[in-house]
Structure formats: C-alpha cells, structure tokens
Design an enzyme around this catalytic site. Structure first.
Site, PDB file in Angstrom:
ATOM      1  N   PHE A 223      63.401 -29.370 -16.760  1.00 49.92           N
ATOM      2  CA  PHE A 223      64.447 -29.604 -18.034  1.00 49.92           C
ATOM      3  C   PHE A 223      64.626 -28.194 -18.706  1.00 49.92           C
ATOM      4  O   PHE A 223      64.468 -27.698 -20.072  1.00 49.92           O
ATOM      5  CB  PHE A 223      63.985 -30.310 -19.258  1.00 49.92           C
ATOM      6  CG  PHE A 223      63.519 -31.832 -18.795  1.00 49.92           C
ATOM      7  CD1 PHE A 223      64.394 -32.666 -18.506  1.00 49.92           C
ATOM      8  CD2 PHE A 223      62.174 -32.075 -18.733  1.00 49.92           C
ATOM      9  CE1 PHE A 223      63.802 -34.102 -18.187  1.00 49.92           C
ATOM     10  CE2 PHE A 223      61.667 -33.448 -18.022  1.00 49.92           C
ATOM     11  CZ  PHE A 223      62.681 -34.440 -17.794  1.00 49.92           C
ATOM     12  N   SER A 246      69.251 -30.886 -14.643  1.00 49.03           N
ATOM     13  CA  SER A 246      70.300 -31.834 -13.869  1.00 49.03           C
ATOM     14  C   SER A 246      71.762 -31.496 -14.290  1.00 49.03           C
ATOM     15  O   SER A 246      72.609 -31.612 -13.681  1.00 49.03           O
ATOM     16  CB  SER A 246      70.317 -33.113 -14.252  1.00 49.03           C
ATOM     17  OG  SER A 246      70.156 -33.201 -15.827  1.00 49.03           O
ATOM     18  N   ASP A 293      60.228 -29.808 -21.250  1.00 44.54           N
ATOM     19  CA  ASP A 293      61.089 -30.067 -22.406  1.00 44.54           C
ATOM     20  C   ASP A 293      62.168 -30.728 -22.505  1.00 44.54           C
ATOM     21  O   ASP A 293      63.179 -30.533 -22.366  1.00 44.54           O
ATOM     22  CB  ASP A 293      61.273 -28.456 -23.025  1.00 44.54           C
ATOM     23  CG  ASP A 293      62.050 -28.374 -24.344  1.00 44.54           C
ATOM     24  OD1 ASP A 293      62.072 -29.370 -24.935  1.00 44.54           O
ATOM     25  OD2 ASP A 293      62.791 -27.459 -24.434  1.00 44.54           O
ATOM     26  N   CYS A 333      61.110 -33.962 -28.450  1.00 44.86           N
ATOM     27  CA  CYS A 333      62.071 -33.616 -29.491  1.00 44.86           C
ATOM     28  C   CYS A 333      62.505 -35.232 -29.759  1.00 44.86           C
ATOM     29  O   CYS A 333      63.638 -35.437 -30.716  1.00 44.86           O
ATOM     30  CB  CYS A 333      63.176 -32.895 -29.212  1.00 44.86           C
ATOM     31  SG  CYS A 333      64.177 -33.637 -27.868  1.00 44.86           S
TER      32      CYS A 333
HETATM   33  N1  SAH Z   1      63.709 -25.655 -22.555  1.00 43.72           N
HETATM   34  C1  SAH Z   1      65.253 -25.362 -23.004  1.00 43.72           C
HETATM   35  C2  SAH Z   1      66.061 -26.685 -23.658  1.00 43.72           C
HETATM   36  C3  SAH Z   1      65.801 -27.934 -22.741  1.00 43.72           C
HETATM   37  S1  SAH Z   1      67.115 -29.191 -23.675  1.00 43.72           S
HETATM   38  C4  SAH Z   1      65.291 -24.067 -23.973  1.00 43.72           C
HETATM   39  O1  SAH Z   1      64.352 -23.610 -24.318  1.00 43.72           O
HETATM   40  O2  SAH Z   1      66.693 -23.749 -24.107  1.00 43.72           O
HETATM   41  C5  SAH Z   1      66.530 -30.548 -22.377  1.00 43.72           C
HETATM   42  C6  SAH Z   1      67.684 -30.215 -21.043  1.00 43.72           C
HETATM   43  O3  SAH Z   1      67.232 -31.343 -20.075  1.00 43.72           O
HETATM   44  C7  SAH Z   1      69.051 -30.221 -21.023  1.00 43.72           C
HETATM   45  O4  SAH Z   1      69.283 -28.811 -20.457  1.00 43.72           O
HETATM   46  C8  SAH Z   1      69.706 -31.270 -20.151  1.00 43.72           C
HETATM   47  O5  SAH Z   1      70.600 -30.719 -19.378  1.00 43.72           O
HETATM   48  C9  SAH Z   1      68.386 -31.655 -19.192  1.00 43.72           C
HETATM   49  N2  SAH Z   1      68.199 -32.888 -18.656  1.00 43.72           N
HETATM   50  C10 SAH Z   1      68.348 -34.095 -19.319  1.00 43.72           C
HETATM   51  N3  SAH Z   1      68.178 -35.263 -18.509  1.00 43.72           N
HETATM   52  C11 SAH Z   1      67.606 -34.495 -17.368  1.00 43.72           C
HETATM   53  C12 SAH Z   1      67.268 -35.116 -16.227  1.00 43.72           C
HETATM   54  N4  SAH Z   1      66.957 -36.536 -15.965  1.00 43.72           N
HETATM   55  N5  SAH Z   1      66.797 -34.275 -15.283  1.00 43.72           N
HETATM   56  C13 SAH Z   1      66.854 -32.772 -15.467  1.00 43.72           C
HETATM   57  N6  SAH Z   1      67.279 -32.516 -16.440  1.00 43.72           N
HETATM   58  C14 SAH Z   1      67.755 -33.177 -17.381  1.00 43.72           C
END
Ligand code: SAH
Length: 389
Positions: A223, A246, A293, A333
């Site tokens: 993520f 994603s 995350d 979160c």
């Molecule tokens: N760690 C990052 C913030 C992550 S926010 C930072 O420090 O900036 C969460 C992320 O999860 C988002 O970018 C979103 O696009 C992604 N996401 C949500 N559902 C997902 C899934 N099923 N598989 C992969 N990514 C996903």
C-alpha cells in the site's frame, strides 16, 4: 443577542462539559429558536448552564459540532484567528511549509481540513456549516498566505451524511505541483490529483523513523501510495525496494518520485495487495523489512469484526514473506480498531505462523494531527515497529 439553543438531557452533558466537540441527536432534550442547517446554536446543560456554541445540523447523527466556549461570530476574523493558531503550532514543528495546516475538531474548526504544500492549499470540508462559510475560509487563506492555488478536495464519504455533494475543483489559481522535501527525500506532489487531500502527511515521522531499518535490506512496501516509505528506505541504504499499490495514479507518481531522487533500487507494481500476496506467498523469507499501511478497513462499528479478520489474514501473509529476525513496520488508520486490538491481531497472526514478536516502537500520526484528549475520535493512526523472530 439571544441564540437558538439546544438543551441536553440529564447525564448527557458531562462529555461536552469535558471538552468533547460532538452532540449526538439522541442526547438533545429540547431545541429552541428554530435553528436551520449550519446555524450557530448555544449548547446548554440539562440545568440550562451554557456549555458553549456549535454548528447545528438536525439531519445528521452529530447534531452539533462545538467550536467555542465563549460566543464568537464565525466570520472571516474568526477563521483568521483559528488558522493563525494552527499555523503557530506547525511553524514550530516543521522547517518546511508542507503540512496539515488545519485538522478539523483538533484545531477547533470542526469539519474543516486544510493541507498546505507551500503556496498550494487543499481544502476538505465535511459539514454543512463549514460549507456555508467557505467564503470566509477563502478570504482568510488569501489574507494570510496569498496562495498560488487553492483546491477543493471534497470527496469524502462523510459529506453524504451531511447532504453535501462530492466535488473536486480549483477554487483559485491553476493545477500545479509542489516539491516537498522530506528531510532529504523529495516528493513531487499534485494536490489536485493525489489521494484524499493530496499526500499522507500523517505518516511523515514514521517514514523518517523507518530509515533506521533500511541498511542493506530487501524491502517490501505494501500500500505504498506515491512511495512515502519506499523512497525513504531506498534513499537510506536499502538494497532493493518493491512497492505495491493498486492505484495507477499513485504508482506513476512513485516512479516519477523515484527518478527525481535518482534512485535505482526501487521497483513498482500496480496491483491489488491481496492478489500480489497470493502470487508470492509460497516463496517464503523473501524480504528483510515489510511496510504495511493499508487504507481504513472499517468506517463504522458494524464492520469491525470483518476488519479484524482482514488485518489478521494480511499479517499472516506478511509473516510468510519475512525472513527470520526481519522487521515489520505496520499501521492501522481504522478509527474503530483501537491500538490494543490491532496489536492483539498482529500478535495472533504471528503466533499462528509460529513467529515471535518484539514490539520496538509505537507511534501515531505526526503532530500536525493533534489529538484532543477529551475526544478520542481525533486519534486514529497506529504505527508499530516489530522485530519478527
Ligand atoms: N504509506 C503511504 C500511504 C498509504 S495510503 C504514504 O506514506 O504515503 C493507502 C494506499 O493503499 C493508497 O495509496 C491506496 O491506493 C492503496 N490501496 C488501497 N486498497 C488497496 C489494495 N487492495 N491493494 C493495493 N493497494 C491498495
């Protein structure tokens, strides 16, 4: 001047008297003066003692959002004063003008979020009362900062509860990017296109903390968004970093950011984390550090059970990929999953996988997301660092 008023039921006024900002509809005994959506109401205890003033919305579960103990007209001067107070904190905390400038209730501006990217400002409003006062908010920003651009990122699900539309628009200036330097790692941010209000400032200190696990490590950043953790680790000595997200917009930005920092050790995969994990799960012990995350797994209490199962399964898969004596940097979160519960789930997953955890460090959101001790809802982010035996 006599205000419309809301009198609370006996025993329902203690929380407000103690500094919580929300009056729920079932706590109200009587409404006087016919207030309309977004109007200011005085909130009184069951014995008619004034507890302060708030914004009224009879159509939502949160009927009043308190914003002051002593009466203040919520006009331009009010917004200037409150934003100045918020700015005072950020000025002391950060050496670059990139941060969450206003964090809603926690900065005594309920329903208003403003992120600042130097001269670019991104606004998210989640209450009808704030929406009505948008002209004051804009005037205040113009007066204080002479912004190059102001964007409205009003795309949160909570807006629907207040009867507000989902919108994204440019309120001032044009679409442009700003380069945020996170203590040596640069992110090119487009606040009009990035997720939520543009960038995840809440994880800033946790990303900087993560650097100490970078040296020589093979890192997996799940993520990853635009590379917050991935690039901090890649820049600080990781052998390789694989980032998975994603969102195509996010992984494209990650690639650009990676180039901007001259990093050659980062690879990126645009994929659903669950699908990605089932593809590699059998290989075992592939990564020295895993960062996790995910977005919130629950937006209400009803789905907490499902969220817990999702967290457990996700972590079981992670333990399958982590080497012995590896590092897990994991976050939640989800407002409704408390820290204690989250840590129990992670430990449960570890035990099921025959692993032993040592919790090294606990943290929350960066301090541009203040927490009101009287209002637990203002705290949401849990960040934990584990040594995984
Ligand atoms: N760690 C990052 C913030 C992550 S926010 C930072 O420090 O900036 C969460 C992320 O999860 C988002 O970018 C979103 O696009 C992604 N996401 C949500 N559902 C997902 C899934 N099923 N598989 C992969 N990514 C996903």
């Amino acid at each position: 001047m006599k205000h419309a008023a809301v009198r609370l039921k006996p025993k329902e006024d203690g929380r407000i008297a103690a500094g919580h900002c929300w009056v729920f509809s079932n706590e109200i005994a009587e409404v006087t003066g016919d207030p309309q959506v977004g109007d200011v109401v005085e909130v009184k205890s069951s014995r008619e003692k004034s507890l302060g003033f708030g914004f009224y919305n009879p159509n939502t579960l949160i009927s009043v959002r308190m914003f002051t103990k002593e009466f203040r007209e919520p006009d331009k001067t009010f917004f200037v004063d409150r934003i100045k107070d918020a700015l005072g904190i950020r000025d002391r905390l950060f050496n670059v003008p990139y941060y969450r400038l206003v964090y809603g209730e926690s900065d005594f501006l309920p329903g208003l979020i403003i992120d600042r990217f130097n001269g670019l400002f991104s606004i998210q409003i989640s209450s009808a009362a704030m929406e009505k006062r948008m002209p004051f908010i804009l005037d205040a920003l113009h007066g204080l900062f002479s912004p190059a651009a102001i964007y409205e990122r009003n795309e949160s699900p909570t807006r629907e509860l207040e009867g507000l539309p989902q919108t994204r628009s440019i309120l001032h200036g044009v679409e442009q990017t700003a380069d945020y330097d996170e203590e040596g790692v640069v992110f090119r941010i487009n606040p009009f296109r990035g997720q939520k209000t543009g960038f995840y400032f809440d994880q800033r200190l946790n990303r900087i903390f993560s650097r100490r696990f970078a040296q020589g490590a093979r890192v997996l950043d799940l993520f990853s968004n635009e590379g917050g953790f991935a690039l901090n680790l890649a820049h600080h000595g990781a052998e390789s970093v694989l980032a998975v997200d994603s969102s195509q917009q996010a992984t494209l930005a990650l690639r650009i950011n990676s180039e901007l920092n001259g990093l050659k050790n980062v690879s990126v995969e645009t994929a659903d984390v669950n699908e990605f994990m089932s593809g590699v799960a059998s290989s075992g012990g592939t990564f020295d550090v895993v960062v996790c995350d995910p977005p919130s797994f629950t937006h209400n209490r009803k789905s907490v059970t499902a969220a817990k199962v999702a967290y457990r399964r996700l972590h079981e898969k992670i333990f399958g990929l982590l080497v012995k004596n590896g590092t897990l940097l994991t976050s939640s979160c989800s407002h409704h999953v408390y820290r204690e519960t989250f840590e129990e789930i992670v430990n449960d997953a570890a035990l099921r996988c025959g692993r032993t955890l040592q919790l090294l460090h606990r943290a929350g959101a960066a301090p541009d997301h203040p927490v009101l001790p009287s209002m637990p809802e203002t705290e949401y982010l849990k960040f934990d660092a584990y040594e995984v035996r």
